[in-house]
Design a protein around this motif. Sequence first.
Motif, PDB file in Angstrom:
ATOM      1  N   ILE A  18      -3.165  -4.894  -7.946  1.00  0.00           N
ATOM      2  CA  ILE A  18      -2.152  -3.998  -7.254  1.00  0.00           C
ATOM      3  C   ILE A  18      -2.345  -4.447  -5.888  1.00  0.00           C
ATOM      4  N   ALA A  19      -1.161  -4.412  -5.408  1.00  0.00           N
ATOM      5  CA  ALA A  19      -0.818  -3.663  -3.297  1.00  0.00           C
ATOM      6  C   ALA A  19       0.148  -2.900  -3.250  1.00  0.00           C
ATOM      7  N   GLY A  23       2.492  -5.654  -8.335  1.00  0.00           N
ATOM      8  CA  GLY A  23       1.066  -6.502  -9.020  1.00  0.00           C
ATOM      9  C   GLY A  23       2.035  -7.800  -8.211  1.00  0.00           C
ATOM     10  N   TYR A  24       0.300  -8.649  -8.066  1.00  0.00           N
ATOM     11  CA  TYR A  24       0.531 -10.253  -7.682  1.00  0.00           C
ATOM     12  C   TYR A  24      -0.687 -10.463  -8.617  1.00  0.00           C
ATOM     13  N   PRO A  78      -6.419 -15.096  -5.266  1.00  0.00           N
ATOM     14  CA  PRO A  78      -6.448 -15.221  -4.707  1.00  0.00           C
ATOM     15  C   PRO A  78      -7.570 -14.443  -3.646  1.00  0.00           C
ATOM     16  N   SER A  79      -9.013 -15.055  -3.124  1.00  0.00           N
ATOM     17  CA  SER A  79     -10.309 -14.756  -2.933  1.00  0.00           C
ATOM     18  C   SER A  79      -9.702 -13.544  -1.387  1.00  0.00           C
ATOM     19  N   ASP A  80      -9.358 -14.179  -0.850  1.00  0.00           N
ATOM     20  CA  ASP A  80      -8.813 -13.445   0.996  1.00  0.00           C
ATOM     21  C   ASP A  80      -8.177 -12.102   0.321  1.00  0.00           C
ATOM     22  N   LEU A  81      -7.977 -11.659  -0.787  1.00  0.00           N
ATOM     23  CA  LEU A  81      -7.150 -10.378  -1.019  1.00  0.00           C
ATOM     24  C   LEU A  81      -7.906  -9.368  -1.799  1.00  0.00           C
ATOM     25  N   LYS A  82      -8.186  -7.619  -1.095  1.00  0.00           N
ATOM     26  CA  LYS A  82      -9.359  -6.571  -1.873  1.00  0.00           C
ATOM     27  C   LYS A  82      -8.492  -6.189  -3.072  1.00  0.00           C
ATOM     28  N   LYS A  83      -9.365  -6.362  -4.204  1.00  0.00           N
ATOM     29  CA  LYS A  83      -9.135  -5.969  -6.112  1.00  0.00           C
ATOM     30  C   LYS A  83     -10.040  -4.474  -5.381  1.00  0.00           C
ATOM     31  N   PRO A 131       3.715  -1.572 -12.863  1.00  0.00           N
ATOM     32  CA  PRO A 131       3.411  -3.121 -12.444  1.00  0.00           C
ATOM     33  C   PRO A 131       3.441  -4.358 -12.619  1.00  0.00           C
ATOM     34  N   MET A 132       1.982  -4.517 -12.934  1.00  0.00           N
ATOM     35  CA  MET A 132       1.578  -5.800 -13.629  1.00  0.00           C
ATOM     36  C   MET A 132       1.787  -6.745 -14.004  1.00  0.00           C
TER      37      MET A 132
END
Length: 428
Positions: A18-19, A23-24, A78-83, A131-132
């Motif tokens: 979630i952002a 969702g992404y 993607p590893s550059d987005l906080k989860k 949203p996911m």
Amino acid sequence: MNRKEGMKVASIVKSFAIAGVDGYLVDVETKTICGQPMISIVGLGDTAIKEAKERVESALNNEDFTFPQKKVVINLAPSDLKKSGSHFDLPIALGLLIETDQLNPKKMEAYGVLGELSLNAKLRTCTGVLPMVIAAKEHGMKNIIVPRENVKEASAVKGMNVYGFNSLKEVVDFLEEKKEYIELDKESMPTNEKKAYLLDFKDVQGQDAMIEYIVIAASGGHNLLMLGTPGCGKSMIAKRIPTILPSMTEEEALEVTKIYSVAGLLRGKQSLIKERPFRAPHHNASTNSLIGGGNNAIPGEISLAHNGVLFLDEIAEFSKNSLEALRQPMEDQVVTISRVKYTNTYPANFMLVAAMNPCPCGYYGKDRCRCSDYEVIKYRQKISGPILDRMDIQKNVNPVDFMELSKDFCGRTSKELRERVEFSKEAI
């Protein structure tokens, strides 16, 4: 999940994060390498994700699956987005089973996976499912695996095949086609179908003029400020405003439900929210709880009131900082919350209804009032000019004589007023 001869590539299970309220797609990549037995989770996960390794190991051992005696590296790409969240437990567990040849990788190609695991390998409900699932549909996926308790929420997205399970073993047996999936009984599922309101404007007596202003405000979505002495019916009127607002469209219902899903307020409901929200925070609420914030920049009251009513009773008692923070969301109908780790934008299109007394004691203009002119002015100046400028309708609410109330009174019902509001909306 592709494997090449002579070289074993990382196993991939599709999941989501979630952002804000969207969702992404997240690829949960699992790879075993030579080294001391341990699990390393990379990809900017929060504490709940880091702790998944203990839950997953316990769950696999509980179901008699073989846990790899090698170093396991799990990457959330993607590893550059906080989860954040605990819903990566099930994708990680399935990735480990694929990596250790206990599950056919081709079985997972058509599924997205969400779910928190208990130490006993039971699946627990998780937040942000709606949203996911929407993100899964946007990426062309048709099948989604979720905890059993999240089936109703996930099923709100049309065109998706939702599979709900109670344990890790049930998921594996389904994917290996050992057992046929049993759909959840629709009649036994909790629902949020529209119900009759417990509150109705037919109970409001002696405020016919005020009700006319309420109808105008509801028709145009105008912000409203009510001034009056204690006991004149300000709160009573405000609580009934949602009963005359137009019904939400499917798009609006999805927007509201997404916000409540992200905020973790759908537990036990698992359905689309079809009634316009009504939020009434106490006047000691902090700015973060009102606007949104915290370590994870979660939605605040103004976002939870999206497409509905935000009622601020005794608005003059709210802190000045909290009220001034409303200025930008009231103008832009969105709010952006920035923190060190997160920056999220939430919708905040709400109808602000506020109530306040005319003076500190509440009885301005009556013999019992002992407030000085200075105290009255100082009290009213707690509401700044910019906030008052955004209150389209400002109305004095006159008290009703108790002796004039009638037991046989039958005022206009909320249904009648709603018809007027909907007619006005259609005419615009």
